[in-house]
Design a protein around this motif. Structure first.
Motif, PDB file in Angstrom:
ATOM      1  N   GLN A 175       0.849  -1.187   0.000  1.00  0.00           N
ATOM      2  CA  GLN A 175       0.000   0.000   0.000  1.00  0.00           C
ATOM      3  C   GLN A 175       0.886   1.239   0.000  1.00  0.00           C
ATOM      4  OE1 GLN A 175      -2.830   0.376   3.248  1.00  0.00           O
ATOM      5  NE2 GLN A 175      -4.067   1.635   1.889  1.00  0.00           N
ATOM      6  N   GLY A 176       0.559   2.173  -0.860  1.00  0.00           N
ATOM      7  CA  GLY A 176       1.319   3.417  -0.892  1.00  0.00           C
ATOM      8  C   GLY A 176       1.630   3.803  -2.326  1.00  0.00           C
ATOM      9  N   MET A 177       2.818   4.392  -2.528  1.00  0.00           N
ATOM     10  CA  MET A 177       3.220   4.803  -3.865  1.00  0.00           C
ATOM     11  C   MET A 177       3.829   3.614  -4.582  1.00  0.00           C
ATOM     12  SD  MET A 177       4.957   8.519  -3.290  1.00  0.00           S
ATOM     13  CE  MET A 177       5.847   8.218  -1.785  1.00  0.00           C
ATOM     14  N   ASN A 232      -0.910   5.003 -10.175  1.00  0.00           N
ATOM     15  CA  ASN A 232      -0.037   6.181 -10.246  1.00  0.00           C
ATOM     16  C   ASN A 232      -0.661   7.333 -11.010  1.00  0.00           C
ATOM     17  OD1 ASN A 232       2.107   5.618  -8.706  1.00  0.00           O
ATOM     18  ND2 ASN A 232       3.512   5.119 -10.354  1.00  0.00           N
ATOM     19  N   SER A 266       6.473  12.054  -4.478  1.00  0.00           N
ATOM     20  CA  SER A 266       7.511  11.034  -4.484  1.00  0.00           C
ATOM     21  C   SER A 266       8.860  11.703  -4.693  1.00  0.00           C
ATOM     22  CB  SER A 266       7.232  10.027  -5.599  1.00  0.00           C
ATOM     23  OG  SER A 266       8.417   9.354  -5.949  1.00  0.00           O
ATOM     24  N   GLN A 276      -1.576   7.046  -5.015  1.00  0.00           N
ATOM     25  CA  GLN A 276      -1.376   5.980  -4.044  1.00  0.00           C
ATOM     26  C   GLN A 276      -2.526   4.988  -4.127  1.00  0.00           C
ATOM     27  OE1 GLN A 276       0.671   7.014  -0.262  1.00  0.00           O
ATOM     28  NE2 GLN A 276      -0.574   8.852  -0.478  1.00  0.00           N
ATOM     29  N   THR A 304      -3.511   0.406  -3.324  1.00  0.00           N
ATOM     30  CA  THR A 304      -3.172  -0.886  -2.734  1.00  0.00           C
ATOM     31  C   THR A 304      -3.150  -1.958  -3.811  1.00  0.00           C
ATOM     32  OG1 THR A 304      -4.407  -0.193  -0.774  1.00  0.00           O
ATOM     33  CG2 THR A 304      -3.892  -2.530  -0.939  1.00  0.00           C
ATOM     34  N   ASN A 326      -7.999   1.804  -5.261  1.00  0.00           N
ATOM     35  CA  ASN A 326      -7.604   3.211  -5.120  1.00  0.00           C
ATOM     36  C   ASN A 326      -8.824   4.114  -5.221  1.00  0.00           C
ATOM     37  OD1 ASN A 326      -7.028   2.404  -8.181  1.00  0.00           O
ATOM     38  ND2 ASN A 326      -7.598   4.556  -8.150  1.00  0.00           N
TER      39      ASN A 326
END
Lengths: 126, 180
Positions: B23-25, B63, B72, B81, B83, B99
């Motif tokens: 999870q995240g960028m 993205n 970033s 961001q 998952t 997302n």
């Protein structure tokens, strides 16, 4: 003019474009997320190289994996080569290599061959 | 209340057959780790390549289209961001992405997914070639690629969160015994 080289790593392809032998090679993997930026210098080099008419060019395509974003950039490259082949008295051949059993990659090559007016040959990579 | 101690967390992961979750960028570095992981488990395997290609397209969509963004440092820009989860059973891999998307983009997203799900293999091939020539933010190339690599339709869900955002979940399965 200078040759163009990129040493491939993880998500970046190896590029060897030789302006003397007219052998253009690309291989490895390409899933850079910002492909427009990554391929920009490659396009720039090609534009200058293809300004010189009447060469016989061999484009060896030896990619193992690429994302759809890179696939657009390759289409742009094939379009440039097609224009050279058709309008600049050039002769361009694309040699498309794929690993034995990787029919997905063979099919990807066939789809380009259908979409652009260039002769494609298909080879199993050793 | 779920048990999120390392032991409890490990049990949750095991129960759901999760082999990888993030999870995240979704940066290039993360994707390289995923690629490496899949290749080590199933070297030179067309199926693991297909699973990876679906992860890559999902990450790219997150993205570009997630409405939840963060700066970033390595990319020097705002990126979306979300998952991504990969589960693996004896029969299949299921790759999930989730997302946020802006509410006003939901109708076109829905239309794209439904349109793709209505196409057979040969039509998908033609649609892919056609879509690849469209401007980059109008096309469905990434979604078409996912369906073609999986051989199964897109399973998706849109859950409204508030007046701005909807949570978009995508699940794609890759059968282990799929024709090569």
């Amino acid at each position: 003019m200078e040759n163009f080289t990129i040493n491939g790593k993880l998500f970046i392809p190896s590029v060897n474009f030789n302006a003397e032998t007219h052998l253009l090679e690309i291989g490895g993997e390409s899933y850079h997320e910002f492909t427009k930026e990554f391929y920009q210098p490659i396009m720039e080099w090609l534009k200058n190289y293809l300004a010189i008419p009447e060469n016989t060019i061999v484009f060896n395509f030896k990619m193992n994996y690429y994302n759809t974003s890179s696939s657009r950039r390759f289409l742009e490259i094939f379009d440039m080569l097609e224009d050279y082949h058709t309008n600049k008295n050039g002769h361009v051949t694309v040699n498309w290599y794929y690993q034995a059993g990787d029919l997905d990659m063979l099919e990807s090559g066939e789809e380009y061959a259908e979409d652009v007016g260039l002769p494609f040959n298909f080879f199993v990579m050793n | 209340m779920p048990d999120l101690t390392p032991y409890g967390f490990a049990k949750i992961i095991e129960e759901h057959n999760i082999v990888l979750a993030f999870q995240g960028m979704m940066t290039n570095d993360i994707l390289s780790v995923v690629a490496n992981n899949l290749q080590k488990k199933h070297p030179d395997d067309v199926m693991s390549k297909r699973v990876f290609s679906i992860v890559v397209e999902m990450a790219q969509n997150i993205n570009l289209y997630s409405s939840e963004v963060a700066y970033s440092e390595s990319d020097k820009r705002q990126v979306g961001q979300g998952t991504v989860v990969i589960s693996e059973t004896a029969d299949e891999h299921i790759i999930y992405s989730g997302n946020l998307v802006e509410n006003d983009k939901v109708p076109s997203l829905l239309e794209k997914c439904n349109r793709i799900n209505a196409l057979g293999p040969d039509q998908l091939r033609e649609y892919f070639i056609e879509q690849r020539r469209l401007p980059e933010d109008e096309d469905s190339v990434g979604l078409v690629e996912m369906v073609r690599k999986s051989g199964n339709p897109l399973v998706f869900d849109l859950e409204n969160i508030d007046s701005h955002n909807t949570f978009f979940t995508l699940a794609i399965s890759v059968n282990k015994k799929a024709k090569q």
